[in-house]
Design a protein around this motif. Structure first.
Motif, short mmCIF file in Angstrom:
data_model
loop_
_atom_site.label_atom_id
_atom_site.label_comp_id
_atom_site.label_asym_id
_atom_site.label_seq_id
_atom_site.Cartn_x
_atom_site.Cartn_y
_atom_site.Cartn_z
N THR A 1 0.88 -1.13 0.01
CA THR A 1 0.09 -0.22 0.02
C THR A 1 0.79 1.17 -0.06
O THR A 1 2.12 1.41 0.86
CB THR A 1 -0.89 -0.01 1.42
N THR B 1 1.20 12.14 7.26
CA THR B 1 1.24 13.17 8.25
C THR B 1 1.59 12.77 9.70
O THR B 1 1.13 11.77 10.14
CB THR B 1 -0.21 13.82 8.38
N ASN C 1 2.42 13.81 13.44
CA ASN C 1 2.38 14.94 14.58
C ASN C 1 3.23 14.34 15.48
O ASN C 1 3.22 13.37 16.14
CB ASN C 1 1.15 14.72 15.31
N ASN D 1 -0.41 9.06 10.99
CA ASN D 1 -1.67 8.75 10.41
C ASN D 1 -1.70 7.64 9.46
O ASN D 1 -2.72 7.31 8.75
CB ASN D 1 -2.44 10.06 10.01
N ALA D 2 -0.48 7.39 8.82
CA ALA D 2 -0.52 6.50 7.73
C ALA D 2 -0.54 5.22 8.34
O ALA D 2 -0.62 4.07 7.40
CB ALA D 2 0.74 6.92 6.80
N SER D 3 -0.12 5.05 9.44
CA SER D 3 -0.17 3.62 10.07
C SER D 3 -1.25 3.05 10.18
O SER D 3 -2.47 3.68 10.44
CB SER D 3 0.67 3.73 11.47
N PRO D 4 -1.23 1.66 9.81
CA PRO D 4 -2.61 0.90 9.91
C PRO D 4 -3.35 0.56 11.34
O PRO D 4 -4.25 0.29 11.43
CB PRO D 4 -2.33 -0.38 9.19
N ASP D 5 -2.13 1.20 12.26
CA ASP D 5 -2.38 0.45 13.75
C ASP D 5 -3.46 1.86 13.97
O ASP D 5 -3.10 3.09 13.76
CB ASP D 5 -1.30 0.64 14.49
N ILE E 1 -5.82 15.08 18.51
CA ILE E 1 -6.59 13.96 18.26
C ILE E 1 -7.72 14.03 19.34
O ILE E 1 -7.79 14.96 20.11
CB ILE E 1 -5.65 12.73 18.61
N LYS F 1 -10.07 15.02 12.75
CA LYS F 1 -8.87 14.77 13.65
C LYS F 1 -9.26 14.73 15.21
O LYS F 1 -9.07 13.68 15.67
CB LYS F 1 -7.72 15.70 13.42
N ILE F 2 -10.13 15.91 15.25
CA ILE F 2 -10.21 15.90 16.79
C ILE F 2 -11.74 15.43 17.12
O ILE F 2 -12.10 15.31 18.35
CB ILE F 2 -9.96 17.63 17.43
N ALA F 3 -12.33 15.21 16.26
CA ALA F 3 -13.77 14.82 16.76
C ALA F 3 -13.87 13.51 17.65
O ALA F 3 -13.11 12.59 17.39
CB ALA F 3 -14.79 14.66 15.27
N LYS G 1 -15.99 8.30 16.91
CA LYS G 1 -14.99 8.31 15.66
C LYS G 1 -14.29 6.92 15.73
O LYS G 1 -14.22 6.34 14.54
CB LYS G 1 -14.43 9.36 15.60
N VAL H 1 -7.64 -6.42 -1.43
CA VAL H 1 -6.98 -5.64 -0.44
C VAL H 1 -7.84 -4.80 0.40
O VAL H 1 -9.14 -4.38 -0.36
CB VAL H 1 -6.34 -4.31 -1.54
N GLU I 1 -8.10 -1.85 2.99
CA GLU I 1 -7.45 -0.68 3.65
C GLU I 1 -8.30 0.12 4.40
O GLU I 1 -9.53 -0.03 4.80
CB GLU I 1 -7.17 0.10 2.37
N LYS I 2 -7.60 0.72 5.30
CA LYS I 2 -8.25 1.85 6.46
C LYS I 2 -9.10 2.81 5.38
O LYS I 2 -8.68 3.29 4.53
CB LYS I 2 -7.42 2.67 6.90
#
Lengths: 154, 288
Positions: free
Chosen positions: A8, A14, A16, A35-39, A76, B195-197, B214, B265, B267-268
């Motif tokens: 992928t 991004t 932080n 934010n790119a990590s699947p975790d 977050i 992001k913060i929600a 979320k 595949v 994906e998130k």
């Protein structure tokens, strides 16, 4: 058997990075969220704080930043941060003291080391499984491991 | 934990649009994003909450009080940012502030001045000479200057550049340091504020699709990509096929992984993906 390996590619990453002051005396605690990590994000936080505790960077009794402070600094959700702290508490890494916040709990160092050992075993297990799929034998695998091990040492 | 906002079985009909039986709650101390495509009913809900429209049916309570019975009391504790601020645009920001400030017992002039400075807003220029982003910033400055307990924002990020959008995140994060406050915002730009929600409420065509934390939402859905041959079998909320395969959204990750693990595949999914494919699925359902 054909083996498909799917990579992928994340087009934007991004990260932080935040150094949060945990207390006047203690050093800033480092937490990096990808934010790119699947975790999931809560998991990233839990793992990093655990690491800080296991490596002794964070000591017994050290205060953790408040949930709301950490959420704000990392930009977050408060719920995500609460979840991370809940996991840490469930696993006995931190204690919540009502009205005062969260602190690093008394740790059983031997137990922690044992847990870490398990993790290493698991990762090696994955490597063995992958090697078997590709028909890589024990001797070749051993060579790889030696090479990696010595490389890391230098 | 008390609820800041409770909406139960809310309905409102227009000639060409129906908001149908919407229920959700926002506990105090948290931020909720109301998302959905244009025309989903986001602004209608916010206007109903603010009593700018009359509901046909349902119950709305804010701070534990009925929104109509205690309207004045409630509104003085709400900081409201509206998508299309209807200010008298020949007036300057200073004049507008002078008109608005006396309505709030808790008006904090120092805070207002500080925000105006931080947002780089001119106090003496007529609002009609403001850019869209500046008008939005002015509305935000006013909404944040009376120590409101509940911030309600309709499309606050539209017209704002990414730099200010991040600044807004910081401001909201600061407000949420107080666990007795809450924020409700609507947006179709899901990327920044998501992001913060803490909670996400998705509306499509006047109906509630879900209202959940979320983290639950992001854990529940996943993007699936694969060959066209399996489209019909795989449990998808919505999908888009192209010549060489398809991309879709599933809310049953376990089943997909178990049955098609090697063929697809996973994906998130982002909130935008979740909104997009739920909307597509909704449209498919209407045609079939």
């Amino acid at each position: 058997m054909k083996l498909f390996i799917i990579y992928t590619v994340y087009t934007h990453i991004t990260i932080n990075t935040i150094n949060t002051i945990v207390g006047e005396k203690s050093k800033p605690m480092k937490i990096i969220i990808s934010n790119a990590s699947p975790d999931p994000i809560y998991d990233q936080i839990t793992r990093q704080i655990k690491n800080h505790i296991i490596t002794g960077e964070m000591q017994e009794g050290d205060p953790l930043p408040s949930i709301r402070k950490l959420a704000k600094e990392l930009q977050i959700s408060v719920i995500t941060t609460s979840r991370a702290y809940e996991e840490l508490e469930k696993e006995g890494f931190i204690d919540t003291v009502g009205g005062k916040g969260c602190f690093v709990a008394m740790q059983n160092k031997e137990l922690l080391k044992e847990k870490r050992r398990k993790t290493v075993e698991e990762i090696l297990g994955d490597a063995v499984a992958e090697a078997k799929k590709l028909g890589i034998g024990l001797s070749e695998l051993r060579e790889m491991l030696e090479l990696l091990f010595n490389y890391e040492d230098e | 934990m008390k609820n800041m906002l409770e909406i139960q079985n809310l309905s409102k009909s227009y000639k060409d649009f129906n908001l149908r039986d919407v229920s959700f709650t926002l506990p105090e101390g948290y931020i909720m994003g109301l998302i959905g495509p244009n025309g989903a009913g986001k602004t209608t809900i916010i206007k109903l909450v603010m009593s700018l429209l009359k509901k046909d049916a349902g119950r709305i309570s804010i701070f534990g009080m009925d929104h109509r019975d205690h309207e004045v009391d409630i509104k003085s504790r709400i900081g409201f940012v509206y998508d299309n601020p209807n200010y008298y645009d020949h007036l300057s920001l200073r004049r507008i502030k002078n008109i608005i400030a006396p309505f709030y017992r808790t008006w904090d002039e120092g805070r207002f001045q500080q925000l105006v400075k931080q947002f780089n807003l001119p106090l003496n220029k007529a609002l009609r000479k403001f850019s869209r982003g500046m008008v939005m910033k002015a509305a935000i400055a006013i909404a944040l200057s009376h120590h409101a307990d509940f911030i309600i924002m309709d499309e606050p990020t539209s017209g704002l550049d990414p730099i200010f959008r991040r600044e807004l995140l910081d401001l909201l994060g600061e407000i949420l340091q107080n666990e007795k406050k809450a924020v409700l915002f609507s947006t179709h730009i899901t990327s920044d504020l998501e992001k913060i929600a803490d909670y996400i409420t998705l509306l499509i065509n006047g109906r509630l699709v879900f209202s959940d934390t979320k983290d639950e939402v992001l854990a529940k859905f996943a993007l699936v990509k694969g060959g066209r041959d399996i489209i019909g079998d795989i449990p998808l909320v919505g999908f888009k096929a192209h010549e060489y395969g398809f991309e879709g959204l599933t809310d049953n990750i376990q089943a997909v992984r178990k049955k098609y693990g090697s063929k697809v595949v996973l994906e998130k999914a982002s909130l935008e993906d979740i909104m997009f494919y739920n909307n597509l699925g909704n449209n498919h359902a209407q045609f079939n």
